[in-house]
Design an enzyme around this catalytic site. Structure first.
Site, PDB file in Angstrom:
ATOM      1  N   GLU A 145       0.860  -1.190   0.000  1.00 41.39           N
ATOM      2  CA  GLU A 145       0.000   0.000   0.000  1.00 41.39           C
ATOM      3  C   GLU A 145       0.893   1.236   0.000  1.00 41.39           C
ATOM      4  O   GLU A 145       1.937   1.255   0.648  1.00 41.39           O
ATOM      5  CB  GLU A 145      -0.889  -0.063   1.255  1.00 41.39           C
ATOM      6  CG  GLU A 145      -1.499   1.234   1.722  1.00 41.39           C
ATOM      7  CD  GLU A 145      -2.493   1.852   0.744  1.00 41.39           C
ATOM      8  OE1 GLU A 145      -3.351   1.131   0.199  1.00 41.39           O
ATOM      9  OE2 GLU A 145      -2.379   3.074   0.518  1.00 41.39           O
TER      10      GLU A 145
ATOM     11  N   CYS B  89     -13.248  -0.762  -8.974  1.00 41.11           N
ATOM     12  CA  CYS B  89     -14.225   0.326  -8.818  1.00 41.11           C
ATOM     13  C   CYS B  89     -14.391   1.073 -10.137  1.00 41.11           C
ATOM     14  O   CYS B  89     -14.969   2.152 -10.168  1.00 41.11           O
ATOM     15  CB  CYS B  89     -13.822   1.265  -7.691  1.00 41.11           C
ATOM     16  SG  CYS B  89     -12.208   2.017  -7.922  1.00 41.11           S
TER      17      CYS B  89
HETATM   18  N1  SAH Z   1      -8.269  -3.020  -0.227  1.00 41.69           N
HETATM   19  C1  SAH Z   1      -8.439  -1.857   0.616  1.00 41.69           C
HETATM   20  C2  SAH Z   1      -8.104  -0.543  -0.093  1.00 41.69           C
HETATM   21  C3  SAH Z   1      -8.642  -0.352  -1.472  1.00 41.69           C
HETATM   22  S1  SAH Z   1      -8.632   1.298  -2.083  1.00 41.69           S
HETATM   23  C4  SAH Z   1      -9.833  -1.822   1.182  1.00 41.69           C
HETATM   24  O1  SAH Z   1     -10.719  -2.555   0.752  1.00 41.69           O
HETATM   25  O2  SAH Z   1     -10.055  -1.060   2.120  1.00 41.69           O
HETATM   26  C5  SAH Z   1      -7.170   1.396  -2.989  1.00 41.69           C
HETATM   27  C6  SAH Z   1      -5.935   1.620  -2.148  1.00 41.69           C
HETATM   28  O3  SAH Z   1      -4.823   1.689  -3.047  1.00 41.69           O
HETATM   29  C7  SAH Z   1      -5.902   2.909  -1.345  1.00 41.69           C
HETATM   30  O4  SAH Z   1      -5.593   2.595  -0.008  1.00 41.69           O
HETATM   31  C8  SAH Z   1      -4.781   3.730  -1.987  1.00 41.69           C
HETATM   32  O5  SAH Z   1      -4.048   4.500  -1.041  1.00 41.69           O
HETATM   33  C9  SAH Z   1      -3.901   2.656  -2.570  1.00 41.69           C
HETATM   34  N2  SAH Z   1      -3.049   2.994  -3.731  1.00 41.69           N
HETATM   35  C10 SAH Z   1      -3.284   3.881  -4.725  1.00 41.69           C
HETATM   36  N3  SAH Z   1      -2.308   3.824  -5.649  1.00 41.69           N
HETATM   37  C11 SAH Z   1      -1.431   2.875  -5.245  1.00 41.69           C
HETATM   38  C12 SAH Z   1      -0.219   2.351  -5.775  1.00 41.69           C
HETATM   39  N4  SAH Z   1       0.275   2.781  -6.932  1.00 41.69           N
HETATM   40  N5  SAH Z   1       0.396   1.377  -5.077  1.00 41.69           N
HETATM   41  C13 SAH Z   1      -0.108   0.915  -3.895  1.00 41.69           C
HETATM   42  N6  SAH Z   1      -1.230   1.377  -3.351  1.00 41.69           N
HETATM   43  C14 SAH Z   1      -1.896   2.341  -4.011  1.00 41.69           C
END
Ligand code: SAH
Length: 451
Positions: A333, A408
């Site tokens: 993350e 999404c």
């Molecule tokens: N699976 C989790 C979060 C999903 S939302 C849940 O269900 O709660 C998508 C997440 O991806 C967010 O926390 C965002 O901060 C993260 N994110 C966005 N771009 C990213 C990247 N390039 N690498 C890793 N994480 C990323």
């Protein structure tokens, strides 16, 4: 262009609905996108804007009504984009979302069955998080929402799709800012103080967090405001000031300080408790999140022996739930605060077989591949832009047996499934799960396997 003019009114047959929920009518082949018009309807449309390839209009009068039309609560929810599908009955919204994915698959020649959308247990008042702008309107500080494609604030007190307790908190904060004459943010001159109010409320714990986003480092009358908030709202567990001095549309700045209570709130999901910081992502429809995660976990078909990668892991909600049914889980993350939450959440729930890394999923995935990490299951839950090409490429050399894709955005989902197809991955079904009733947003779960 057909022979049309701005402000012209004409009778049209609506044949389709765009991704954003606008009705589509073709006038001699020229598409008009019409507010508040549904397929099967005949409307008198008033043209507001014409471009080369298409035009925009609103519905002046409905001449033939769709059986799927329902009474709308207020025009402002369409104007602001809070609830662009409010005029469509809920069963029709579910079918609309299923068909949207289906259409995208057909365009990409993907033969994947799209199952009926799982309805949300709550269809209004479901959002557990609000981020509302604060502006001065006619000399008064107001909270509300911007008109679509503008920064014109429409004052709103009932946000319709938000937890009513959050709506109530926003009004209380608004009234306190008025009482102490705190200036609203002035976008034109980058002046004033309070830009946004963010409120989060644990659906199951009822713990509330209030974040005041300010342009200035300090909030005038902070002590009085904090004390009045806690007196008026006993559920508040955390009050945070977030400093955002820049001219930007990004809501939160990078620096926060807790001015009262804890740095986080907690909520419960699928039998675990999760701590959530201001900067961390957390699903906004908590009752339906359980259905979304169940679909993802079922799709992973875990037996207890698997190595799992959870990419885009947020505060570790999916990672920890999967860890209970797997040998080892690796989460990645990009937001450091979220990873810190995830580590604390693992410890607090007594889960030891999970490791979290801070970083971009596309970078960390390549590192793991180079380290010869062999994942049986890859779980991905990326933001709207989908998987980075470098990520997909790393998947192609790691070749996990099974990929569970929580999406999404069906457009990037279809694109990514096509790209993963290059490495032999195929999907047979997609399960839409309605996380965002009354809006056009489409969440879904798809499992990909290799032959
Ligand atoms: N699976 C989790 C979060 C999903 S939302 C849940 O269900 O709660 C998508 C997440 O991806 C967010 O926390 C965002 O901060 C993260 N994110 C966005 N771009 C990213 C990247 N390039 N690498 C890793 N994480 C990323």
């Amino acid at each position: 262009m057909a022979n049309l003019a701005k402000n012209q009114e004409l009778e049209v047959n609506v044949t389709d609905l765009t991704y954003e929920g606008l009705g589509v009518a073709k006038v001699d082949g020229f598409p008009l996108f019409i507010d508040n018009a549904l397929p099967g309807e005949t409307v008198r449309a008033h043209i507001t804007k014409l471009q080369k390839q298409y035009g925009f209009a609103f519905t002046k009068e409905i001449l033939k009504k769709s059986p799927d039309r329902v009474e709308t609560k207020s025009r402002i929810y369409t104007q602001t984009g809070i609830a662009p599908l409010q005029h469509l009955s809920y069963p029709a919204q579910l079918t609309f979302k299923q068909h949207q994915i289906d259409e995208l698959y057909k365009k990409q020649h993907l033969d994947i069955e799209v199952l009926p959308t799982i309805p949300s247990p709550q269809q209004t008042g479901y959002r557990d998080k609000a981020q509302v702008p604060v502006r001065e309107v006619n000399g008064k500080l107001e909270t509300g929402f911007f008109k679509r494609r503008s920064h014109v604030l429409v004052p709103i007190t009932d946000f319709y799709i938000q937890d009513p307790a959050i709506d109530e908190a926003i009004v209380i904060v608004r009234d306190l800012l008025r009482k102490y004459n705190v200036p609203a943010y002035d976008e034109i001159h980058n002046g004033g103080v309070v830009r946004n109010v963010m409120v989060r409320r644990g659906h199951f714990t009822k713990m509330m967090m209030i974040v005041l986003v300010t342009r200035t480092r300090d909030l005038p009358h902070m002590a009085e405001i904090v004390s009045d908030i806690t007196a008026a709202l006993p559920e508040v567990a955390s009050i945070i000031l977030n400093f955002n001095p820049k001219r930007t549309n990004v809501i939160l700045g990078s620096r926060s300080k807790t001015v009262w209570g804890q740095d986080y709130i907690e909520d419960d999901l699928l039998g675990s408790t999760f701590r959530i910081s201001a900067q961390s992502f957390y699903q906004v429809n908590p009752e339906q999140t359980e259905n979304l995660y169940k679909a993802a976990i079922d799709g992973a078909q875990l037996t207890g022996n698997e190595t799992v990668i959870d990419a885009y892991s947020g505060i570790g909600t999916i990672s920890l739930t999967m860890a209970r049914h797997a040998k080892q889980v690796y989460g990645v993350e990009v937001v450091p605060e979220a990873v810190e939450d995830a580590r604390v959440n693992a410890a607090a729930n007594g889960i030891k077989n999970v490791t979290f890394k801070v970083g971009k999923a596309e970078d960390v995935m390549r590192t793991w591949r180079d380290q010869k990490l062999a994942a049986d299951v890859l779980m991905v839950d990326p933001p709207r832009k989908g998987l980075a090409p470098e990520f997909t490429e790393a998947v192609g050399s790691m070749l996990p047996g099974r990929i569970v894709y929580v999406s999404c955005n069906p457009a990037t989902l279809a694109r990514d499934i096509t790209a993963l197809g290059e490495f032999g991955y195929k999907a047979t079904q997609t399960q839409p799960v309605d996380m965002f009733p009354q809006t056009q947003h489409i969440e879904s779960v798809t499992v990909l396997t290799r032959d």
